[in-house]
Design an enzyme around this catalytic site. Structure first.
Site, PDB file in Angstrom:
ATOM      1  CG  HIS A 186      -1.864  -1.121   1.328  1.00  0.00           C
ATOM      2  ND1 HIS A 186      -3.160  -1.118   0.854  1.00  0.00           N
ATOM      3  CD2 HIS A 186      -1.661  -2.362   1.855  1.00  0.00           C
ATOM      4  CE1 HIS A 186      -3.725  -2.285   1.090  1.00  0.00           C
ATOM      5  NE2 HIS A 186      -2.834  -3.065   1.692  1.00  0.00           N
TER       6      HIS A 186
ATOM      7  CB  SER B 290      17.415  19.321 -15.048  1.00  0.00           C
ATOM      8  OG  SER B 290      16.960  20.657 -15.014  1.00  0.00           O
TER       9      SER B 290
ATOM     10  CE  LYS C 210      15.092  16.763 -11.337  1.00  0.00           C
ATOM     11  NZ  LYS C 210      14.557  15.673 -12.142  1.00  0.00           N
TER      12      LYS C 210
ATOM     13  CD  GLU D 151      11.142   9.824 -16.762  1.00  0.00           C
ATOM     14  OE1 GLU D 151      11.629  10.346 -17.798  1.00  0.00           O
ATOM     15  OE2 GLU D 151      11.142  10.397 -15.657  1.00  0.00           O
TER      16      GLU D 151
END
Length: 442
Positions: A167, A297, A303, A310
């Site tokens: 959960h 980025s 980053k 993805e």
């Protein structure tokens, strides 16, 4: 191909009409279907010569031309939009016209190239065989590569304990290796589902001609063509269990698409897990390091984003969407023919191609390069309050729950609160061996 042939339009009037009639997507039928049309036409010509239905010389020229189509020499000569007449008649005629033109003036598109055939049995046969071939030679090896990558990491991370999560909340400890073993099994089972659907896909309707009756076809035509195609391709190609079932629906392709959807669902779960476990590096979960492939980025220095997960998520969404369209198309068989075959072909072969390429990229560019953040895993394992579950047999559920609530509200460690609540050190240490807890052998 000669310079002359490169410049020459090889198709005829029926193809020209179809190009004009269907200015829809700008996307032609899938290349594997084009090439399997060539293989079928070549095998058909040779079989018709064997059966003494077609002049040997004409048959050989047709077969040689069809072989060139099958080898990909004339892909650009198939310009008809994939959103065309639902039986694929336009593309079948396109193949007949191109092959007849290459074979010479005395080769007729219908009388000779299409002998013993109909669009209604040839086009879906080409789609079935394209899907069968692409799954066998491309998708299944790609899934095996991805499974092996996850299995390798499962072994590498065998002893690294971390918090489990259910959960999205802290749960009892597991090992990172156990999680990766589960991912390997998901891919293995997905490949098994795909493989299990292929014997049905291998049943092709060739020989049924217009409605499944086999009108205008020699009784031995279909079996001889299947034998030739099997020998040439190495694929197991079968007769249909019933010619009217094979002609009237595309259930086998719907079944295969459903298996591909399950693979996409599995990949979605796995890619989300990896992106979450790799989140951070400081303000996220931070239990694994994903490979650094590129800048994450254009404004935030240093980053790094989970770019391959993805991609996997986007591809999976596309495959699931493709399956929805295929499912609807599969319901559109009326009486003796399904007339949504080009749509099914487009979406199914796209799904196979996307999953094949994605599985390989996922394995090579992501999974193989994953490193465990051992400090992050240790921190999560020691921080999960659910580990108190192991105290239940020793002190009871209610007393363990009191310890968890106090630790949660105060922000203190379980050990400190447990001692405060009267649990002795020996009992606590015996219950809270996180590695044994993860392996289920306390």
């Amino acid at each position: 191909m000669t310079v002359h042939e490169q410049q020459e339009q090889l198709w005829g009037g029926e193809t020209t009409k179809a190009v004009a009639n269907f200015p829809i997507s700008g996307e032609p039928i899938p290349v594997p279907v084009i090439r399997w049309l060539g293989r079928i036409k070549g095998a058909a010509a040779r079989v018709n010569a064997e059966l003494e239905l077609l002049d040997g010389g004409v048959a050989e020229r047709i077969a040689a031309a069809a072989d060139r189509v099958a080898d990909g020499e004339f892909d650009e000569q198939f310009p008809i939009d994939v959103f065309q007449t639902g039986s694929g008649t336009s593309s079948n005629m396109n193949a007949n016209e191109v092959i007849a033109k290459l074979a010479g003036d005395d080769a007729h598109p219908n009388d000779h190239v299409n002998m013993g055939q109909s669009s209604n049995d040839v086009f879906p046969s080409a789609v079935h065989l394209a899907a069968l071939s692409e799954c066998t030679t491309d998708l299944l090896p790609a899934l095996e590569q991805l499974e092996a990558s996850f299995a390798g990491k499962a072994k590498e991370f065998h002893d690294i304990v971390k918090s489990g999560r259910t959960h999205l909340m802290d749960a009892v400890p597991v090992t990172l290796g156990q999680e990766f073993s589960g991912y390997a099994a998901q891919i293995r089972l997905g490949a098994r589902r795909v493989r299990g659907s292929l014997p049905q896909v291998a049943q092709i309707p060739l020989g049924g001609t217009a409605t499944g009756t086999g009108l205008n076809t020699h009784p031995e035509f279909a079996s001889r063509v299947r034998t030739r195609l099997s020998q040439d391709s190495g694929l197991v190609i079968s007769a249909p269990e019933d010619p009217f079932e094979a002609q009237g629906n595309r259930d086998a392709l719907v079944e295969l698409s459903g298996a591909l959807k399950v693979v996409a669902v599995s990949l979605t779960k796995i890619a989300n897990d990896l992106a979450l476990m790799g989140s951070g590096p400081r303000a996220g979960i931070g239990e694994i390091y994903l490979p650094e492939l590129q800048k994450g980025s254009s404004i935030m220095p240093g980053k790094v984003n989970p770019v391959i997960p993805e991609v996997v998520l986007q591809v999976s969404a596309q495959v699931i969407g493709n399956d929805s369209a295929i499912t609807i198309a599969g319901t559109q068989g009326n009486f003796e023919l399904n007339v949504r075959v080009p749509l099914i072909a487009r979406n199914l072969l796209e799904s196979i191609r996307l999953l094949s390429n994605t599985a390989r990229a996922f394995a090579a560019k992501c999974v193989d390069g994953i490193r465990a953040n051992e400090a992050g895993c240790e921190r999560s394992a020691e921080s999960t309050l659910a580990a108190a579950t192991a105290l239940n047999p020793l002190i009871g559920y209610d007393r363990a729950a009191e310890i968890v609530k106090e630790a949660s509200s105060s922000g203190r460690m379980l050990r400190e609160v447990a001692y405060e609540k009267g649990v002795d050190e020996d009992t606590y240490n015996r219950a809270m061996d996180l590695r044994k807890m993860a392996q289920g052998n306390l």
